[in-house]
Design an enzyme around this catalytic site. Structure first.
Site, PDB file in Angstrom:
ATOM      1  N   ALA A 169      51.107  -7.245-113.911  1.00  0.00           N
ATOM      2  CA  ALA A 169      50.897  -8.598-114.430  1.00  0.00           C
ATOM      3  C   ALA A 169      52.121  -9.178-115.123  1.00  0.00           C
ATOM      4  O   ALA A 169      52.206 -10.398-115.312  1.00  0.00           O
ATOM      5  CB  ALA A 169      49.707  -8.608-115.392  1.00  0.00           C
ATOM      6  N   ASP A 170      53.076  -8.324-115.505  1.00  0.00           N
ATOM      7  CA  ASP A 170      54.253  -8.820-116.225  1.00  0.00           C
ATOM      8  C   ASP A 170      55.489  -8.033-115.791  1.00  0.00           C
ATOM      9  O   ASP A 170      56.133  -7.359-116.593  1.00  0.00           O
ATOM     10  CB  ASP A 170      54.033  -8.690-117.737  1.00  0.00           C
ATOM     11  CG  ASP A 170      55.121  -9.405-118.537  1.00  0.00           C
ATOM     12  OD1 ASP A 170      55.817 -10.267-117.965  1.00  0.00           O
ATOM     13  OD2 ASP A 170      55.261  -9.108-119.741  1.00  0.00           O
ATOM     14  N   LEU A 171      55.830  -8.149-114.518  1.00  0.00           N
ATOM     15  CA  LEU A 171      56.997  -7.447-113.993  1.00  0.00           C
ATOM     16  C   LEU A 171      58.251  -8.176-114.457  1.00  0.00           C
ATOM     17  O   LEU A 171      58.575  -9.258-113.976  1.00  0.00           O
ATOM     18  CB  LEU A 171      56.945  -7.383-112.466  1.00  0.00           C
ATOM     19  CG  LEU A 171      58.031  -6.526-111.801  1.00  0.00           C
ATOM     20  CD1 LEU A 171      57.914  -5.073-112.249  1.00  0.00           C
ATOM     21  CD2 LEU A 171      57.947  -6.622-110.284  1.00  0.00           C
TER      22      LEU A 171
END
Length: 251
Positions: A169-171
């Site tokens: 979700a937060d690469l």
């Protein structure tokens, strides 16, 4: 894989323990004050909030509290609506990490999570194993360049996660660690993905995979905007994408 997680009811909620988590673990272990009292806090990482590095015997762990972001942060910094244990962010992340770790993906070893109920809401913490000798890409690229081959390996690593259907979700550049070769264990250098909060296993699809990569590119550009000397260029990104596309096509 989910059977590896042991759920223990506590006075204030639940603890979730991975298979070889120490049986002596207690809810107090999820407070940094517990480790301070043992003089076992060995470092920290500061972003919006602090993540703590603690020593448990010969093991080094990462202790992270779940904090809210965005608009909801104005109403509560760390309280989430409780809609069932399986829907909590901490248990979701622990389960995903447990699955990936046992499949030999480049993720930290999960240890345990703690979910504390407070009426209609809950707060949570997670403990994972610290990746020995590793640093995030912003820290690394602020000091030195990566070779073309390393950028390609990073792209291929991300492709492996995408082939498995792993949605991060937060690469971003700070959620990727580079671990140099470990001579004692004869382990080659490796890139790790960390912080799988809100991550999930999905059907592989070019749309969300591209969105993941676009987010990562924005992250590199943002970090370079704050630190112009950051060793990142369009050629580096092209090398990453070459490694990614090659791995995707060979699957």
């Amino acid at each position: 894989m989910n059977a590896q997680i042991q759920i223990i009811k506590t006075a204030q909620g639940h603890m979730a323990l991975c298979q070889d988590t120490p049986t002596a673990i207690a809810p107090a272990w999820f407070s940094v004050d517990f480790w301070r009292a043992k003089e076992a806090v060995v470092g920290s990482s500061k972003g919006r909030y602090t993540t703590w590095f603690v020593a448990s015997g010969a093991s080094h762990w990462v202790l992270r509290h779940y904090w809210r972001g965005g608009l909801m942060e104005k109403f509560s910094k760390d309280a989430y609506l409780y809609t069932g244990l399986e829907n909590t962010r901490a248990l979701g992340e622990l389960r995903l990490l447990d699955t990936l770790y046992r499949e030999d993906f480049a993720v930290p070893k999960p240890i345990a999570a703690n979910i504390v109920r407070d009426g209609l809401f809950y707060r949570a913490d997670i403990i994972i194993e610290r990746v020995e000798g590793a640093e995030d890409l912003v820290a690394k690229l602020s000091k030195e360049i990566m070779s073309t081959g390393q950028w390609q390996v990073l792209g291929a690593t991300i492709a492996q996660f995408h082939q498995r259907g792993v949605y991060h979700a937060d690469l971003n550049a700070k959620n990727i660690l580079f671990q140099p070769a470990q001579t004692e264990s004869v382990t080659p250098e490796r890139f790790y993905l960390i912080d799988f909060d809100r991550g999930e296993l999905k059907t592989p699809n070019p749309q969300w995979q591209k969105a993941n990569l676009d987010r990562l590119l924005r992250s590199f550009n943002k970090e370079q905007g704050k630190l112009p000397s950051l060793a990142f260029s369009a050629d580096n990104w092209a090398s990453l994408m070459k490694g990614y596309q090659g791995a995707m096509q060979s699957a």
